[in-house]
Design a protein around this motif. Sequence first.
Motif, PDB file in Angstrom:
ATOM      1  N   ILE A 110      53.063  67.572  48.968  1.00 47.66           N
ATOM      2  CA  ILE A 110      52.132  67.970  47.899  1.00 47.66           C
ATOM      3  C   ILE A 110      52.626  67.435  46.556  1.00 47.66           C
ATOM      4  O   ILE A 110      51.857  66.844  45.786  1.00 47.66           O
ATOM      5  CB  ILE A 110      51.968  69.501  47.863  1.00 47.66           C
ATOM      6  CG1 ILE A 110      51.279  69.965  49.149  1.00 47.66           C
ATOM      7  CG2 ILE A 110      51.194  69.949  46.632  1.00 47.66           C
ATOM      8  CD1 ILE A 110      51.263  71.467  49.326  1.00 47.66           C
ATOM      9  N   CYS A 111      53.924  67.634  46.255  1.00 43.49           N
ATOM     10  CA  CYS A 111      54.480  67.125  45.007  1.00 43.49           C
ATOM     11  C   CYS A 111      54.411  65.600  44.952  1.00 43.49           C
ATOM     12  O   CYS A 111      54.129  65.018  43.905  1.00 43.49           O
ATOM     13  CB  CYS A 111      55.923  67.588  44.826  1.00 43.49           C
ATOM     14  SG  CYS A 111      56.049  69.300  44.274  1.00 43.49           S
ATOM     15  N   SER A 112      54.660  64.957  46.088  1.00 46.13           N
ATOM     16  CA  SER A 112      54.591  63.501  46.137  1.00 46.13           C
ATOM     17  C   SER A 112      53.168  63.027  45.830  1.00 46.13           C
ATOM     18  O   SER A 112      52.963  62.102  45.036  1.00 46.13           O
ATOM     19  CB  SER A 112      55.016  63.028  47.518  1.00 46.13           C
ATOM     20  OG  SER A 112      54.852  61.642  47.656  1.00 46.13           O
ATOM     21  N   ALA A 113      52.168  63.664  46.427  1.00 52.08           N
ATOM     22  CA  ALA A 113      50.762  63.284  46.192  1.00 52.08           C
ATOM     23  C   ALA A 113      50.350  63.557  44.754  1.00 52.08           C
ATOM     24  O   ALA A 113      49.654  62.740  44.133  1.00 52.08           O
ATOM     25  CB  ALA A 113      49.861  64.049  47.155  1.00 52.08           C
ATOM     26  N   ARG A 114      50.784  64.674  44.198  1.00 54.28           N
ATOM     27  CA  ARG A 114      50.442  64.999  42.802  1.00 54.28           C
ATOM     28  C   ARG A 114      51.076  64.004  41.841  1.00 54.28           C
ATOM     29  O   ARG A 114      50.466  63.616  40.843  1.00 54.28           O
ATOM     30  CB  ARG A 114      50.876  66.419  42.474  1.00 54.28           C
ATOM     31  CG  ARG A 114      50.011  67.457  43.131  1.00 54.28           C
ATOM     32  CD  ARG A 114      50.450  68.854  42.784  1.00 54.28           C
ATOM     33  NE  ARG A 114      49.593  69.839  43.439  1.00 54.28           N
ATOM     34  CZ  ARG A 114      49.889  71.107  43.584  1.00 54.28           C
ATOM     35  NH1 ARG A 114      51.043  71.580  43.116  1.00 54.28           N
ATOM     36  NH2 ARG A 114      49.067  71.917  44.195  1.00 54.28           N
ATOM     37  N   ALA A 115      52.306  63.578  42.129  1.00 54.77           N
ATOM     38  CA  ALA A 115      52.973  62.592  41.275  1.00 54.77           C
ATOM     39  C   ALA A 115      52.249  61.252  41.334  1.00 54.77           C
ATOM     40  O   ALA A 115      52.049  60.604  40.303  1.00 54.77           O
ATOM     41  CB  ALA A 115      54.427  62.436  41.697  1.00 54.77           C
ATOM     42  N   ARG A 116      51.824  60.843  42.530  1.00 55.53           N
ATOM     43  CA  ARG A 116      51.071  59.589  42.661  1.00 55.53           C
ATOM     44  C   ARG A 116      49.734  59.684  41.934  1.00 55.53           C
ATOM     45  O   ARG A 116      49.309  58.749  41.261  1.00 55.53           O
ATOM     46  CB  ARG A 116      50.845  59.258  44.136  1.00 55.53           C
ATOM     47  CG  ARG A 116      52.026  58.611  44.791  1.00 55.53           C
ATOM     48  CD  ARG A 116      51.652  57.969  46.125  1.00 55.53           C
ATOM     49  NE  ARG A 116      50.844  58.806  46.992  1.00 55.53           N
ATOM     50  CZ  ARG A 116      51.317  59.655  47.907  1.00 55.53           C
ATOM     51  NH1 ARG A 116      52.606  59.800  48.047  1.00 55.53           N
ATOM     52  NH2 ARG A 116      50.491  60.369  48.660  1.00 55.53           N
TER      53      ARG A 116
ATOM     54  N   LEU B 296      50.248  59.363  38.201  1.00 55.12           N
ATOM     55  CA  LEU B 296      50.482  57.993  37.791  1.00 55.12           C
ATOM     56  C   LEU B 296      49.214  57.148  37.896  1.00 55.12           C
ATOM     57  O   LEU B 296      48.954  56.280  37.068  1.00 55.12           O
ATOM     58  CB  LEU B 296      51.574  57.364  38.657  1.00 55.12           C
ATOM     59  CG  LEU B 296      52.995  57.818  38.379  1.00 55.12           C
ATOM     60  CD1 LEU B 296      53.954  57.244  39.400  1.00 55.12           C
ATOM     61  CD2 LEU B 296      53.415  57.423  36.964  1.00 55.12           C
ATOM     62  N   ALA B 297      48.371  57.418  38.900  1.00 58.25           N
ATOM     63  CA  ALA B 297      47.137  56.655  39.090  1.00 58.25           C
ATOM     64  C   ALA B 297      46.139  56.893  37.969  1.00 58.25           C
ATOM     65  O   ALA B 297      45.394  56.005  37.569  1.00 58.25           O
ATOM     66  CB  ALA B 297      46.500  57.005  40.427  1.00 58.25           C
ATOM     67  N   HIS B 298      46.131  58.113  37.427  1.00 59.00           N
ATOM     68  CA  HIS B 298      45.199  58.439  36.335  1.00 59.00           C
ATOM     69  C   HIS B 298      45.763  58.117  34.968  1.00 59.00           C
ATOM     70  O   HIS B 298      45.123  58.397  33.960  1.00 59.00           O
ATOM     71  CB  HIS B 298      44.819  59.913  36.402  1.00 59.00           C
ATOM     72  CG  HIS B 298      44.014  60.269  37.619  1.00 59.00           C
ATOM     73  ND1 HIS B 298      42.928  59.561  38.046  1.00 59.00           N
ATOM     74  CD2 HIS B 298      44.172  61.268  38.537  1.00 59.00           C
ATOM     75  CE1 HIS B 298      42.448  60.103  39.145  1.00 59.00           C
ATOM     76  NE2 HIS B 298      43.187  61.137  39.481  1.00 59.00           N
TER      77      HIS B 298
ATOM     78  N   GLU C 163      48.321  59.431  33.478  1.00 57.86           N
ATOM     79  CA  GLU C 163      48.902  60.564  32.748  1.00 57.86           C
ATOM     80  C   GLU C 163      50.398  60.395  32.565  1.00 57.86           C
ATOM     81  O   GLU C 163      50.976  60.988  31.669  1.00 57.86           O
ATOM     82  CB  GLU C 163      48.629  61.871  33.512  1.00 57.86           C
ATOM     83  CG  GLU C 163      47.164  62.218  33.608  1.00 57.86           C
ATOM     84  CD  GLU C 163      46.930  63.432  34.490  1.00 57.86           C
ATOM     85  OE1 GLU C 163      47.861  64.243  34.634  1.00 57.86           O
ATOM     86  OE2 GLU C 163      45.822  63.559  35.029  1.00 57.86           O
ATOM     87  N   GLY C 164      51.024  59.542  33.366  1.00 55.31           N
ATOM     88  CA  GLY C 164      52.459  59.390  33.309  1.00 55.31           C
ATOM     89  C   GLY C 164      52.910  58.329  32.325  1.00 55.31           C
ATOM     90  O   GLY C 164      54.086  58.183  32.041  1.00 55.31           O
ATOM     91  N   THR C 165      51.996  57.532  31.766  1.00 54.26           N
ATOM     92  CA  THR C 165      52.385  56.454  30.834  1.00 54.26           C
ATOM     93  C   THR C 165      52.279  56.939  29.406  1.00 54.26           C
ATOM     94  O   THR C 165      51.540  57.846  29.069  1.00 54.26           O
ATOM     95  CB  THR C 165      51.452  55.234  31.017  1.00 54.26           C
ATOM     96  OG1 THR C 165      50.114  55.640  30.766  1.00 54.26           O
ATOM     97  CG2 THR C 165      51.595  54.664  32.416  1.00 54.26           C
ATOM     98  N   ASP C 166      53.043  56.303  28.558  1.00 52.74           N
ATOM     99  CA  ASP C 166      53.043  56.677  27.127  1.00 52.74           C
ATOM    100  C   ASP C 166      52.105  55.751  26.367  1.00 52.74           C
ATOM    101  O   ASP C 166      52.489  55.087  25.412  1.00 52.74           O
ATOM    102  CB  ASP C 166      54.470  56.584  26.556  1.00 52.74           C
ATOM    103  CG  ASP C 166      55.374  57.631  27.143  1.00 52.74           C
ATOM    104  OD1 ASP C 166      54.873  58.680  27.533  1.00 52.74           O
ATOM    105  OD2 ASP C 166      56.603  57.364  27.205  1.00 52.74           O
ATOM    106  N   GLY C 167      50.887  55.676  26.691  1.00 55.54           N
ATOM    107  CA  GLY C 167      49.870  54.914  26.239  1.00 55.54           C
ATOM    108  C   GLY C 167      49.454  54.245  25.161  1.00 55.54           C
ATOM    109  O   GLY C 167      49.074  53.635  24.448  1.00 55.54           O
TER     110      GLY C 167
END
Length: 138
Positions: free
Chosen positions: A121-127, A130-132, A134-138
């Motif tokens: 679940i944590c692995s899927a949420r992290a992916r 990153l796909a959306h 949200e993990g980049t500093d844009g």
Amino acid sequence: MTNEQKKRLEQLRSEGLGYKRIAAELGLSLNTVQSYCRRHPVVMRVPECSYENKCLFCGEYLHHKPGAKKRKFCSDRCRITWWNAHPETGTKRKVRNVSCAFCGVPFLVVGERMRMYCSRICSARARAKLAHGEGTDG
């Protein structure tokens, strides 16, 4: 099979020799030796009592079957109880304490495998994060 062969077979079997070695020594087929031993079980000579002949948990004397793997415990109950009391003894693989990269919950990793997440679940949420983007500093 002659009476001499039968006596010699029983002697060799009581000494702990396997079917193949007995068959080779007596010049008999393997199936003949196996079927004779099944029909005429031989009691193994038990050596003097030592640490190896006692259950690791309760200390009861163990009786090993001829040619079988040497037992350490007299029963499943003793085996399970002993291993639960000594978990560090059976760990041949490395055990590490790691924190999940997504949620921060600590979990154990067994062996050399590298794991970053505590669950799928944590692995899927992290992916997904990153796909959306949200993990980049844009």
